[in-house]
Write a protein that holds these residues in place. Structure first.
Motif, PDB file in Angstrom:
ATOM      1  N   GLY A  81      60.098  80.635  62.427  1.00 22.57           N
ATOM      2  CA  GLY A  81      58.957  81.345  61.885  1.00 22.57           C
ATOM      3  C   GLY A  81      57.698  80.516  61.999  1.00 22.57           C
ATOM      4  N   GLY A  82      56.863  80.534  60.959  1.00 24.72           N
ATOM      5  CA  GLY A  82      55.606  79.794  60.981  1.00 24.72           C
ATOM      6  C   GLY A  82      55.803  78.298  61.176  1.00 24.72           C
ATOM      7  N   TYR A 137      57.650  69.993  63.290  1.00 28.32           N
ATOM      8  CA  TYR A 137      58.997  70.384  63.705  1.00 28.32           C
ATOM      9  C   TYR A 137      59.098  70.301  65.230  1.00 28.32           C
ATOM     10  N   PRO A 138      60.290  69.988  65.746  1.00 25.39           N
ATOM     11  CA  PRO A 138      60.406  69.688  67.188  1.00 25.39           C
ATOM     12  C   PRO A 138      60.404  70.891  68.121  1.00 25.39           C
ATOM     13  N   VAL A 139      60.614  72.112  67.597  1.00 31.84           N
ATOM     14  CA  VAL A 139      60.822  73.237  68.511  1.00 31.84           C
ATOM     15  C   VAL A 139      59.575  73.592  69.323  1.00 31.84           C
ATOM     16  N   GLU A 140      58.390  73.317  68.777  1.00 32.96           N
ATOM     17  CA  GLU A 140      57.190  73.602  69.573  1.00 32.96           C
ATOM     18  C   GLU A 140      57.126  72.665  70.775  1.00 32.96           C
ATOM     19  N   ARG A 141      57.630  71.438  70.628  1.00 30.21           N
ATOM     20  CA  ARG A 141      57.681  70.510  71.764  1.00 30.21           C
ATOM     21  C   ARG A 141      58.699  70.981  72.795  1.00 30.21           C
ATOM     22  N   TYR A 142      59.854  71.481  72.347  1.00 27.83           N
ATOM     23  CA  TYR A 142      60.841  72.009  73.294  1.00 27.83           C
ATOM     24  C   TYR A 142      60.239  73.160  74.105  1.00 27.83           C
ATOM     25  N   THR A 168      61.812  79.591  73.057  1.00 25.26           N
ATOM     26  CA  THR A 168      60.988  80.654  72.470  1.00 25.26           C
ATOM     27  C   THR A 168      61.662  81.253  71.247  1.00 25.26           C
ATOM     28  N   GLU A 169      62.943  81.542  71.369  1.00 24.48           N
ATOM     29  CA  GLU A 169      63.684  82.118  70.240  1.00 24.48           C
ATOM     30  C   GLU A 169      63.835  81.117  69.100  1.00 24.48           C
ATOM     31  N   ALA A 170      63.914  79.834  69.422  1.00 23.19           N
ATOM     32  CA  ALA A 170      64.005  78.817  68.372  1.00 23.19           C
ATOM     33  C   ALA A 170      62.748  78.826  67.508  1.00 23.19           C
TER      34      ALA A 170
END
Length: 379
Positions: free
Chosen positions: A338-339, A346-351, A331-333
């Motif tokens: 940001g947007g 970008y991979p963070v939404e998958r994490y 969540t913090e990633a």
């Protein structure tokens, strides 16, 4: 307790990292589109990754348990889907036969599971029996040289793809938990109906299906352990299963933290890298602290389990904290990105999507708190 990794464990970590970079990362988009990574599993089998802690006499790599945990952790950094497929296959798909099976069952099934010829799965959960795992409705009735199996299992990881299933069913409804038995069920036995592949929030390349058994005739020799000890077998594998999922959660958290840290070093706002903005720097500090704490808790539980020391409390603490860390760090990633963190490029939404399930399966966070509380009150 020494958590300094051995040379063998460091070699395992490097090998898995290199494999993940070369083979898994390019396959991620295909898994996100719903493709089961069968070809990745074949390559993992060639490296001995499908039977890391299994003895060589049963076609395994016979490496220590920590090496197995490290492999799950590193695979999950690249893909939580691959991490959970291997964890289920080994921890609860292969280990029950290794620990409770006859020599004939081990030779017949463990050798094929450890070599990667077969994929394993674990069938305990039912539509009406989730956290209340003993409330099973699936029945197995002895008829001559067979048990006739009828019932439905839900949310089965590797379901439909697995070749062998560890299935729990009631053989004596008058005895409660002591009336539950475990069976080794082959996919090819007539009577297995594979339901829909659930559309999930994350872990998109893994299969999560409903399985129905319709008058399936299971040979008596496929009874695992002693009749009536199925629930005991299920509980005996909970600790190792929860350590595996904790390691998966750790891998997700590490990947999210590293992605956020790298992005924060490069992204500039107000004339400097956002990592140097205190608001972002504090986030990264908290993320790094949580990841390191989760790692130590998991390694402690792994060490205790490997040495045969009772560790239900330590395992539940590790699983509870690691899964919480995965969700919070992911969540913090997204917040650090940001947007851009909300965009699939970008991979963070998958994490973020993959992290949530670690608080649910192999015992919800609420169940882990119940286990921890019970152990605290014993003292």
């Amino acid at each position: 307790m020494n958590f300094q990794l051995t040379e063998e464990q460091l070699m395992m970590r490097k090998m898995v990292r290199d494999f993940a970079k070369k083979e898994i990362t390019p396959f991620i988009n295909r898994m996100e589109a719903g493709e089961f990574p069968r070809e990745i599993l074949k390559k993992m089998a060639a490296l001995g990754l499908m039977g890391i802690p299994i003895p060589k006499k049963y076609a395994g790599a016979e490496m220590d348990f920590m090496s197995y945990v490290i492999a799950i952790q590193e695979l999950s950094k690249a893909s939580a889907t691959i991490g959970v497929i291997l964890s289920v296959h080994t921890s609860v798909g292969t280990n029950p036969i290794l620990y409770f099976g006859t020599e004939e069952q081990k030779q017949k099934y463990v050798t094929k599971l450890a070599s990667g010829e077969y994929l394993g799965a674990f069938c305990l959960t039912e539509p009406g029996a989730g956290s209340d795992a003993a409330n099973l409705k699936t029945r197995a009735v002895r008829t001559g040289e067979y048990f006739v199996l009828n019932g439905t299992k839900a949310f089965i990881t590797n379901g439909g793809e697995a070749d062998v299933y560890i299935v729990f069913a009631v053989t004596d409804p008058t005895k409660g938990q002591r009336g539950i038995s475990a069976f080794i069920v082959e996919k090819t036995i007539p009577g297995l109906v594979i339901g829909k592949d659930e559309r999930k929030m994350g872990l998109c390349g893994s299969k999560t299906v409903q399985l129905t058994f319709e008058n399936m005739k299971i040979p008596v020799e496929n009874l695992l352990g002693v009749e009536g000890e199925g629930f005991k077998i299920a509980l005996a594998n909970l600790n190792v299963g929860r350590i595996g999922i904790a390691a998966q959660a750790l891998g997700i958290a590490e990947a999210a933290y590293e992605a956020a840290a790298n992005y924060a070093r490069e992204r500039k706002q107000f004339g400097k890298a956002i990592a140097k903005q205190q608001g972002i720097g504090f986030k990264l500090a908290d993320m790094a602290t949580a990841v390191e704490a989760a790692k130590l808790l998991i390694y402690q539980a792994s060490d205790l389990w490997a040495r045969g020391i009772p560790c239900a409390q330590q395992t539940s603490i590790a699983k509870l904290f690691a899964s919480k860390t995965a969700v919070e760090v992911a969540t913090e990633a997204i917040q650090v990105f940001g947007g851009y963190g909300y965009i699939k490029e970008y991979p963070v939404e998958r994490y973020f999507r993959d992290a949530k399930i670690t608080e649910i399966y192999e015992g919800t966070s609420e169940i882990q708190r119940i286990v921890i509380t019970k152990n605290l009150l014993k003292k």
